[in-house]
Design a protein around this motif. Structure first.
Motif, PDB file in Angstrom:
ATOM      1  N   GLN A 198       0.769   4.819  -3.015  1.00  9.95           N
ATOM      2  CA  GLN A 198       0.956   5.356  -2.213  1.00  9.95           C
ATOM      3  C   GLN A 198       2.024   6.430  -2.891  1.00  9.95           C
ATOM      4  O   GLN A 198       1.927   7.546  -3.752  1.00  9.95           O
ATOM      5  CB  GLN A 198       0.690   5.970  -1.378  1.00  9.95           C
ATOM      6  CG  GLN A 198      -1.007   5.588  -0.614  1.00  9.95           C
ATOM      7  CD  GLN A 198      -1.118   5.452   0.520  1.00  9.95           C
ATOM      8  OE1 GLN A 198      -0.023   6.322   1.633  1.00  9.95           O
ATOM      9  NE2 GLN A 198      -2.103   5.656   1.095  1.00  9.95           N
ATOM     10  N   THR A 199       3.605   5.799  -2.638  1.00 11.90           N
ATOM     11  CA  THR A 199       4.706   6.597  -3.121  1.00 11.90           C
ATOM     12  C   THR A 199       4.538   6.675  -4.479  1.00 11.90           C
ATOM     13  O   THR A 199       4.976   7.764  -5.462  1.00 11.90           O
ATOM     14  CB  THR A 199       5.676   6.117  -2.693  1.00 11.90           C
ATOM     15  OG1 THR A 199       5.368   4.859  -1.513  1.00 11.90           O
ATOM     16  CG2 THR A 199       6.644   7.092  -1.469  1.00 11.90           C
TER      17      THR A 199
ATOM     18  N   LYS B 145       1.625   6.646  -7.050  1.00 10.58           N
ATOM     19  CA  LYS B 145       1.061   7.735  -7.209  1.00 10.58           C
ATOM     20  C   LYS B 145       1.361   8.855  -6.627  1.00 10.58           C
ATOM     21  O   LYS B 145       1.304   9.601  -8.236  1.00 10.58           O
ATOM     22  CB  LYS B 145      -0.247   7.434  -6.530  1.00 10.58           C
ATOM     23  CG  LYS B 145      -1.527   7.729  -6.901  1.00 10.58           C
ATOM     24  CD  LYS B 145      -2.263   7.309  -6.266  1.00 10.58           C
ATOM     25  CE  LYS B 145      -3.399   7.958  -6.993  1.00 10.58           C
ATOM     26  NZ  LYS B 145      -5.451   8.162  -5.798  1.00 10.58           N
ATOM     27  N   ARG B 146       2.105   9.479  -6.143  1.00 10.40           N
ATOM     28  CA  ARG B 146       2.361  10.432  -5.795  1.00 10.40           C
ATOM     29  C   ARG B 146       3.422  11.427  -6.435  1.00 10.40           C
ATOM     30  O   ARG B 146       3.371  12.040  -6.754  1.00 10.40           O
ATOM     31  CB  ARG B 146       2.963  10.663  -4.304  1.00 10.40           C
ATOM     32  CG  ARG B 146       3.231  12.155  -3.366  1.00 10.40           C
ATOM     33  CD  ARG B 146       2.443  12.940  -2.183  1.00 10.40           C
ATOM     34  NE  ARG B 146       1.483  12.516  -1.717  1.00 10.40           N
ATOM     35  CZ  ARG B 146       1.902  11.855  -1.134  1.00 10.40           C
ATOM     36  NH1 ARG B 146       3.042  12.199  -0.307  1.00 10.40           N
ATOM     37  NH2 ARG B 146       0.410  11.427  -0.377  1.00 10.40           N
TER      38      ARG B 146
ATOM     39  N   GLN C  17       0.655  -1.253  -0.063  1.00 11.99           N
ATOM     40  CA  GLN C  17       0.066  -0.061   0.362  1.00 11.99           C
ATOM     41  C   GLN C  17       0.774   1.186   0.057  1.00 11.99           C
ATOM     42  O   GLN C  17       0.420   2.486  -0.943  1.00 11.99           O
ATOM     43  CB  GLN C  17      -0.474  -0.062   1.606  1.00 11.99           C
ATOM     44  CG  GLN C  17      -2.301  -1.038   0.915  1.00 11.99           C
ATOM     45  CD  GLN C  17      -2.930  -1.526  -0.092  1.00 11.99           C
ATOM     46  OE1 GLN C  17      -3.217   0.398  -0.456  1.00 11.99           O
ATOM     47  NE2 GLN C  17      -2.905  -1.963  -0.703  1.00 11.99           N
TER      48      GLN C  17
END
Lengths: 84, 228
Positions: free
Chosen positions: B178-179, B181-182, B174
């Protein structure tokens, strides 16, 4: 004990008549009596640890007497006045 | 089915153990006449009674020719002499031999019995030893319980570790998502800003900016000359 179950040696002379009347004279009875007599003779003179000549010598003597008795007719007729 | 209320061995007769044979047989005198006959006549006639009876009977049979004297009488006399002589001479030896045979038989039977007793005795001792061994069962069970507890503990910890690893893997995934995606959003934004800025620089602005840069550079070079 009671009269009918005593062996012959323990029956007195006066009671002999009654004892004979209680005897069993059927074939099985006679066979049983013979068997009992033989087994008591064996137990007394043969099946012992130190028996002597007595066991068989009595049987042989009885056999001699019996055969003498059966052949008595023949003895009594034999003649020794044979070739005169 | 054995009924325990039935009494056992109540009669006198039983087949075992067999009573031992009597030592000596019935007494017989002269080999053919049982002793009971002499005892039977003793009260009435004393010691010589049966012999007198025998002599009288013998003379009676001879005189009446109930017993016939012929060649067989001589044969019987000779045979009887030989038999009596043989019995008197060889009797004890034969008796000793028969006794020895008996002894051997009894000795083998006794040896078998002793052996059986010995084996049963050793069996009893071994049984007692086994019973003593069985008393240590509490120690055995404690050791086994300890073993099982350790196995359970080890298994539990292994599974705990597995659970921990699995959860960590999911959480890491997860976080990575997230990383990523950012980062993608950042890159995309930078690219988009750069593209728009470059697009917005018209050729007119480009010329004016280049001229301004040249003026600035000249001013700067003048001040630099002055400093030197």
């Amino acid at each position: 004990g009671p009269l009918s179950e005593r062996p012959l040696m323990e029956v007195r002379l006066g009671e002999l008549h009654t004892w004979i009347s209680t005897c069993n004279f059927s074939p099985q009875g006679l066979l049983g009596a013979v068997q009992r007599a033989w087994s008591s003779y064996c137990a007394k003179y043969i099946h012992v640890k130190q028996g002597g000549p007595a066991g068989i010598s009595m049987l042989l003597a009885g056999y001699c007497l019996l055969s003498y008795g059966w052949n008595y007719q023949h003895f009594s007729k034999t003649s020794y006045i044979s070739g005169i | 089915v054995l009924h325990t209320t039935r009494p056992l061995h109540t009669t006198q007769q039983s087949l075992a153990p067999v009573p031992p044979l009597p030592e000596k047989g019935g007494e017989v005198r002269h080999g053919v006449i049982p002793e009971e006959f002499f005892q039977f006549l003793y009260p009435k006639t004393g010691v010589t009674g049966p012999y007198m009876l025998g002599t009288g009977l013998l003379l009676y049979f001879l005189s009446k020719e109930i017993y016939v004297v012929n060649h067989e009488t001589a044969a019987a006399a000779c045979i009887l002499t030989v038999i009596v002589y043989a019995i008197k001479k060889f009797g004890p030896d034969v008796a000793a031999f028969a006794d020895k045979l008996n002894e051997e038989k009894v000795a083998t039977a006794q040896a078998m019995k002793d052996e059986a007793m010995q084996s049963l005795q050793t069996a009893i001792e071994q049984e007692k030893k086994e019973q003593w061994r069985a008393e240590g069962r509490s120690y055995l069970f404690d050791a086994k319980r300890n073993n099982i507890a350790m196995l359970l503990e080890a298994n539990y910890r292994e599974r705990l570790l597995t659970v921990y690893n699995e959860v960590k893997k999911r959480l890491d995934y997860q976080v990575a998502m997230q990383t990523l995606k950012r980062q993608k959003e950042q890159d995309h934004m930078i690219q988009w800003v750069e593209k728009n800025v470059i697009q917005s620089i018209t050729p007119q602005q480009q010329k004016e900016s280049i001229a301004k840069c040249i003026l600035d550079l000249k001013a700067l070079s003048k001040s630099a000359h002055a400093a030197v």
